[in-house]
Write a protein that holds these residues in place. Structure first.
Motif, PDB file in Angstrom:
ATOM      1  N   GLN A  17       0.822  -1.218   0.000  1.00  0.00           N
ATOM      2  CA  GLN A  17       0.000   0.000   0.000  1.00  0.00           C
ATOM      3  C   GLN A  17       0.853   1.263   0.000  1.00  0.00           C
ATOM      4  O   GLN A  17       0.559   2.216  -0.730  1.00  0.00           O
ATOM      5  CB  GLN A  17      -0.923   0.003   1.216  1.00  0.00           C
ATOM      6  CG  GLN A  17      -1.799   1.250   1.316  1.00  0.00           C
ATOM      7  CD  GLN A  17      -2.738   1.211   2.508  1.00  0.00           C
ATOM      8  OE1 GLN A  17      -2.886   0.171   3.150  1.00  0.00           O
ATOM      9  NE2 GLN A  17      -3.370   2.332   2.799  1.00  0.00           N
ATOM     10  N   TRP A  18       1.894   1.291   0.815  1.00  0.00           N
ATOM     11  CA  TRP A  18       2.701   2.497   0.992  1.00  0.00           C
ATOM     12  C   TRP A  18       4.019   2.471   0.216  1.00  0.00           C
ATOM     13  O   TRP A  18       4.735   3.470   0.189  1.00  0.00           O
ATOM     14  CB  TRP A  18       3.015   2.697   2.478  1.00  0.00           C
ATOM     15  CG  TRP A  18       1.804   2.896   3.316  1.00  0.00           C
ATOM     16  CD1 TRP A  18       1.107   1.945   4.002  1.00  0.00           C
ATOM     17  CD2 TRP A  18       1.114   4.139   3.546  1.00  0.00           C
ATOM     18  NE1 TRP A  18       0.033   2.504   4.651  1.00  0.00           N
ATOM     19  CE2 TRP A  18       0.011   3.855   4.390  1.00  0.00           C
ATOM     20  CE3 TRP A  18       1.323   5.446   3.128  1.00  0.00           C
ATOM     21  CZ2 TRP A  18      -0.870   4.838   4.806  1.00  0.00           C
ATOM     22  CZ3 TRP A  18       0.437   6.429   3.552  1.00  0.00           C
ATOM     23  CH2 TRP A  18      -0.640   6.131   4.376  1.00  0.00           C
ATOM     24  N   GLY A  19       4.331   1.357  -0.410  1.00  0.00           N
ATOM     25  CA  GLY A  19       5.637   1.221  -1.050  1.00  0.00           C
ATOM     26  C   GLY A  19       5.890   2.190  -2.185  1.00  0.00           C
ATOM     27  O   GLY A  19       6.958   2.802  -2.276  1.00  0.00           O
ATOM     28  N   GLU A  20       4.907   2.373  -3.059  1.00  0.00           N
ATOM     29  CA  GLU A  20       5.114   3.252  -4.200  1.00  0.00           C
ATOM     30  C   GLU A  20       5.294   4.707  -3.768  1.00  0.00           C
ATOM     31  O   GLU A  20       6.085   5.450  -4.361  1.00  0.00           O
ATOM     32  CB  GLU A  20       3.937   3.107  -5.162  1.00  0.00           C
ATOM     33  CG  GLU A  20       3.900   1.752  -5.843  1.00  0.00           C
ATOM     34  CD  GLU A  20       2.607   1.528  -6.610  1.00  0.00           C
ATOM     35  OE1 GLU A  20       1.667   2.325  -6.415  1.00  0.00           O
ATOM     36  OE2 GLU A  20       2.537   0.552  -7.377  1.00  0.00           O
ATOM     37  N   LEU A  21       4.554   5.111  -2.723  1.00  0.00           N
ATOM     38  CA  LEU A  21       4.747   6.459  -2.198  1.00  0.00           C
ATOM     39  C   LEU A  21       6.135   6.600  -1.578  1.00  0.00           C
ATOM     40  O   LEU A  21       6.778   7.661  -1.711  1.00  0.00           O
ATOM     41  CB  LEU A  21       3.673   6.779  -1.164  1.00  0.00           C
ATOM     42  CG  LEU A  21       3.687   8.206  -0.598  1.00  0.00           C
ATOM     43  CD1 LEU A  21       3.470   9.223  -1.709  1.00  0.00           C
ATOM     44  CD2 LEU A  21       2.629   8.366   0.490  1.00  0.00           C
ATOM     45  N   ALA A  22       6.624   5.533  -0.925  1.00  0.00           N
ATOM     46  CA  ALA A  22       7.982   5.555  -0.367  1.00  0.00           C
ATOM     47  C   ALA A  22       9.015   5.664  -1.483  1.00  0.00           C
ATOM     48  O   ALA A  22      10.003   6.405  -1.361  1.00  0.00           O
ATOM     49  CB  ALA A  22       8.232   4.300   0.470  1.00  0.00           C
ATOM     50  N   LEU A  23       8.795   4.952  -2.576  1.00  0.00           N
ATOM     51  CA  LEU A  23       9.709   5.052  -3.724  1.00  0.00           C
ATOM     52  C   LEU A  23       9.774   6.481  -4.237  1.00  0.00           C
ATOM     53  O   LEU A  23      10.857   7.014  -4.516  1.00  0.00           O
ATOM     54  CB  LEU A  23       9.254   4.109  -4.841  1.00  0.00           C
ATOM     55  CG  LEU A  23       9.329   2.603  -4.597  1.00  0.00           C
ATOM     56  CD1 LEU A  23       8.838   1.841  -5.833  1.00  0.00           C
ATOM     57  CD2 LEU A  23      10.741   2.173  -4.242  1.00  0.00           C
ATOM     58  N   GLY A  24       8.602   7.107  -4.374  1.00  0.00           N
ATOM     59  CA  GLY A  24       8.581   8.476  -4.878  1.00  0.00           C
ATOM     60  C   GLY A  24       9.167   9.472  -3.903  1.00  0.00           C
ATOM     61  O   GLY A  24       9.970  10.334  -4.282  1.00  0.00           O
ATOM     62  N   GLY A  25       8.797   9.363  -2.621  1.00  0.00           N
ATOM     63  CA  GLY A  25       9.289  10.323  -1.628  1.00  0.00           C
ATOM     64  C   GLY A  25      10.785  10.249  -1.427  1.00  0.00           C
ATOM     65  O   GLY A  25      11.486  11.278  -1.457  1.00  0.00           O
ATOM     66  N   PHE A  26      11.292   9.048  -1.224  1.00  0.00           N
ATOM     67  CA  PHE A  26      12.734   8.911  -0.994  1.00  0.00           C
ATOM     68  C   PHE A  26      13.540   9.182  -2.258  1.00  0.00           C
ATOM     69  O   PHE A  26      14.686   9.636  -2.183  1.00  0.00           O
ATOM     70  CB  PHE A  26      13.051   7.522  -0.443  1.00  0.00           C
ATOM     71  CG  PHE A  26      12.668   7.338   1.001  1.00  0.00           C
ATOM     72  CD1 PHE A  26      13.196   8.166   1.983  1.00  0.00           C
ATOM     73  CD2 PHE A  26      11.772   6.357   1.382  1.00  0.00           C
ATOM     74  CE1 PHE A  26      12.850   8.017   3.308  1.00  0.00           C
ATOM     75  CE2 PHE A  26      11.412   6.197   2.717  1.00  0.00           C
ATOM     76  CZ  PHE A  26      11.949   7.032   3.678  1.00  0.00           C
ATOM     77  N   SER A  27      12.971   8.894  -3.432  1.00  0.00           N
ATOM     78  CA  SER A  27      13.649   9.273  -4.680  1.00  0.00           C
ATOM     79  C   SER A  27      13.769  10.786  -4.782  1.00  0.00           C
ATOM     80  O   SER A  27      14.767  11.319  -5.300  1.00  0.00           O
ATOM     81  CB  SER A  27      12.895   8.713  -5.888  1.00  0.00           C
ATOM     82  OG  SER A  27      12.921   7.299  -5.903  1.00  0.00           O
ATOM     83  N   GLY A  28      12.740  11.501  -4.275  1.00  0.00           N
ATOM     84  CA  GLY A  28      12.817  12.961  -4.255  1.00  0.00           C
ATOM     85  C   GLY A  28      13.922  13.461  -3.348  1.00  0.00           C
ATOM     86  O   GLY A  28      14.644  14.416  -3.681  1.00  0.00           O
ATOM     87  N   VAL A  29      14.082  12.820  -2.181  1.00  0.00           N
ATOM     88  CA  VAL A  29      15.185  13.192  -1.284  1.00  0.00           C
ATOM     89  C   VAL A  29      16.530  12.905  -1.954  1.00  0.00           C
ATOM     90  O   VAL A  29      17.479  13.696  -1.852  1.00  0.00           O
ATOM     91  CB  VAL A  29      15.069  12.436   0.056  1.00  0.00           C
ATOM     92  CG1 VAL A  29      16.240  12.779   0.963  1.00  0.00           C
ATOM     93  CG2 VAL A  29      13.752  12.776   0.748  1.00  0.00           C
ATOM     94  N   GLY A  30      16.614  11.753  -2.658  1.00  0.00           N
ATOM     95  CA  GLY A  30      17.842  11.454  -3.391  1.00  0.00           C
ATOM     96  C   GLY A  30      18.138  12.483  -4.466  1.00  0.00           C
ATOM     97  O   GLY A  30      19.302  12.860  -4.679  1.00  0.00           O
ATOM     98  N   ALA A  31      17.097  12.947  -5.157  1.00  0.00           N
ATOM     99  CA  ALA A  31      17.288  13.992  -6.173  1.00  0.00           C
ATOM    100  C   ALA A  31      17.792  15.282  -5.537  1.00  0.00           C
ATOM    101  O   ALA A  31      18.680  15.966  -6.085  1.00  0.00           O
ATOM    102  CB  ALA A  31      15.968  14.238  -6.910  1.00  0.00           C
ATOM    103  N   ALA A  32      17.241  15.633  -4.372  1.00  0.00           N
ATOM    104  CA  ALA A  32      17.711  16.837  -3.669  1.00  0.00           C
ATOM    105  C   ALA A  32      19.178  16.693  -3.276  1.00  0.00           C
ATOM    106  O   ALA A  32      19.963  17.657  -3.370  1.00  0.00           O
ATOM    107  CB  ALA A  32      16.850  17.078  -2.430  1.00  0.00           C
ATOM    108  N   ALA A  33      19.578  15.478  -2.837  1.00  0.00           N
ATOM    109  CA  ALA A  33      20.982  15.245  -2.486  1.00  0.00           C
ATOM    110  C   ALA A  33      21.883  15.407  -3.711  1.00  0.00           C
ATOM    111  O   ALA A  33      22.992  15.963  -3.616  1.00  0.00           O
ATOM    112  CB  ALA A  33      21.148  13.844  -1.889  1.00  0.00           C
TER     113      ALA A  33
END
Length: 500
Positions: free
Chosen positions: A354-370
């Motif tokens: 249920q929450w995995g795809e949102l985790a993929l998107g959110g943490f990918s965004g943090v990785g992009a910011a890094a």
């Protein structure tokens, strides 16, 4: 002698040899300082030559040999490809040590691409010689030792460079000696009697759920996840009747010839390839598996590009030798923190479906910011920190993806999906390399390159965040519809309609 014979037939014997091989083949003290070595007085190459002409060859080589090596690995039953991988690694190290020109370094990168593609043999070998109930321990040992070897190599290189104990050439000579040791150990590995596809057992023996620790990361893909793999029925195999309690050791008497499928010489390769294609289509008919695989391929592509060219970025941010020599320490810290992050995810109670795809998107965004921070900062320590954050997030997310994909697949189908996802990642990486990096394409400098990589991860973040929000909304809407659904009325049992 009896004790030695028993040990040679035990599962610990091939596992120990494979772990020794994995350790010595991954201790590479010079790897964090490769750019310094190539652009220094030893090779006297320019940063543009390394970035735009030499490094892209690895991507092209890896992609071109991945599929043939994948099939040959299974057909030859793993060990020959493990030995071949180490021979190629010796050639790569020797070329890096003694040759200097750009064409020679391009050839070296080609051979290193073959080495990387051959890692599938290392990851697959253990399953053909170890008892089913030992898979979990054997996998944990063989995969963890690669992380240990990589970390030891980074720390050793950092110490040797920081205290000026060895020159770069002498460090490479040490690496060559360690690789030769790995080659000798690989020759001692027992020869498996079966493989996943071309040399499978014919008897349909009942196999319970398999519990395997999966650690991702080819070359750099080191993560850990506890995975449950359930053996699925094969339509062309006889009905399962008996339970397979143990697999014989490498030197014990193996199953009778009639219990093994004949190799490709008798059973045509076309039939096996057709079955692989059918399995491929059936696996990716699952929409959830397809979404997770798309993220796997896209994120692995961006991760590989970042790791391959980050040393060039570090040299651009702070060209001073006094700061660049901390590359080894940063690599060691990122490996350990990434492994710890991936290991810790196994203890979390989250509904990833249920929450995995949102985790993929959110943490990918943090990785992009890094990545954006790494690209535009003028401080090397901020750049180092951004790299550690980015690498830890990738380790975390690839672990979740591996778990979600492998949970309902058999061992054979997981290997197929794993190879297909990596091939997709390499195909994307080849396109990006040929257009953005290669001197035959745009040939961009390092700052525009990393700007593109950061924007690429931003795109991944937006797509999967939207998909994740939609998944959560749909799930909650479905739950509410079930919650407020009117109860179904039933007639009492003594009514006229129920009398006979």
């Amino acid at each position: 002698m009896e004790a030695v014979r028993r040990w040679r037939t035990d599962w610990r014997y091939p596992t120990t040899l494979l772990c020794i091989y994995g350790f010595f083949s991954t201790v590479k003290p010079l790897e964090p300082f490769l750019i310094l070595y190539l652009t220094g007085p030893d090779k006297n190459l320019t940063t543009e030559q390394v970035n735009n002409q030499i490094f892209p060859v690895w991507t092209y080589s890896y992609l071109s040999v991945l599929v043939p090596v994948f099939l040959l690995t299974d057909w030859l039953r793993y060990k020959p490809v493990v030995v071949f991988q180490c021979v190629t690694l010796v050639i790569t190290t020797a070329m890096l040590l003694w040759l200097k020109s750009v064409p020679a370094m391009q050839a070296m990168q080609f051979f290193y691409g073959v080495v990387t593609a051959s890692e599938v043999a290392y990851f697959s070998y253990i399953y053909s010689v170890v008892d089913l109930k030992r898979y979990r321990k054997a996998t944990s040992y063989s995969r963890s030792v690669q992380l240990l070897g990589s970390t030891v190599g980074s720390v050793l290189g950092q110490l040797l460079v920081s205290f000026q104990l060895m020159s770069y050439n002498n460090i490479l000579m040490l690496t060559l000696v360690l690789t030769v040791v790995a080659l000798l150990v690989s020759c001692l590995l027992p020869m498996p009697r079966q493989s996943m596809f071309f040399h499978r057992r014919r008897t349909g023996r009942k196999i319970a759920k398999r519990h395997v620790d999966v650690t991702g990361d080819a070359t750099e893909h080191t993560s850990r996840a506890k995975v449950s793999l359930e053996k699925m029925r094969d339509e062309k195999v006889e009905k399962e009747e008996t339970e397979d309690e143990a697999t014989p050791g490498p030197d014990e008497k193996g199953p009778k010839a009639e219990d093994l499928e004949e190799s490709a010489g008798a059973e045509r390769c076309s039939q096996i390839l057709l079955q692989l294609w059918r399995d491929f289509l059936q696996c990716y008919s699952s929409r959830q598996l397809l979404y997770w695989s798309v993220w796997w391929a896209m994120a692995t592509c961006g991760y590989n590009q970042t790791v391959n060219y980050v040393q060039v970025l570090w040299e651009h941010v702070q060209p001073s030798q006094n700061f660049s020599i901390y590359n080894g320490g940063v690599e060691a810290v990122s490996n350990l923190l990434g492994a710890a992050t991936a290991y810790g995810i196994g203890f979390t109670e989250v509904r990833w479906d249920q929450w995995g795809e949102l985790a993929l998107g959110g943490f990918s965004g943090v990785g992009a910011a890094a990545l954006f921070l790494m690209t535009f900062t003028g401080n090397i320590w901020v750049c180092y920190s951004g790299y550690v954050i980015f690498k830890c997030l990738y380790m975390l997310l690839i672990t979740i993806a591996m778990y979600q994909i492998a949970a309902d697949l058999s061992m054979e189908r997981y290997a197929l999906v794993f190879g297909a996802n990596n091939f997709g990642a390499l195909a994307l990486q080849t396109i990006i390399t040929s257009v953005v990096v290669d001197s035959g394409g745009l040939g961009l400098s390092i700052i525009p390159q990393f700007t593109i990589y950061a924007s690429y991860f931003s795109l991944i973040a937006v797509v999967f965040s939207l998909r994740g929000l939609f998944t959560i909304w749909r799930t909650q809407r479905s739950n509410k519809s079930h919650e407020f659904a009117p109860p179904v009325k039933t007639e009492p049992p003594d009514s006229e309609e129920h009398r006979f």
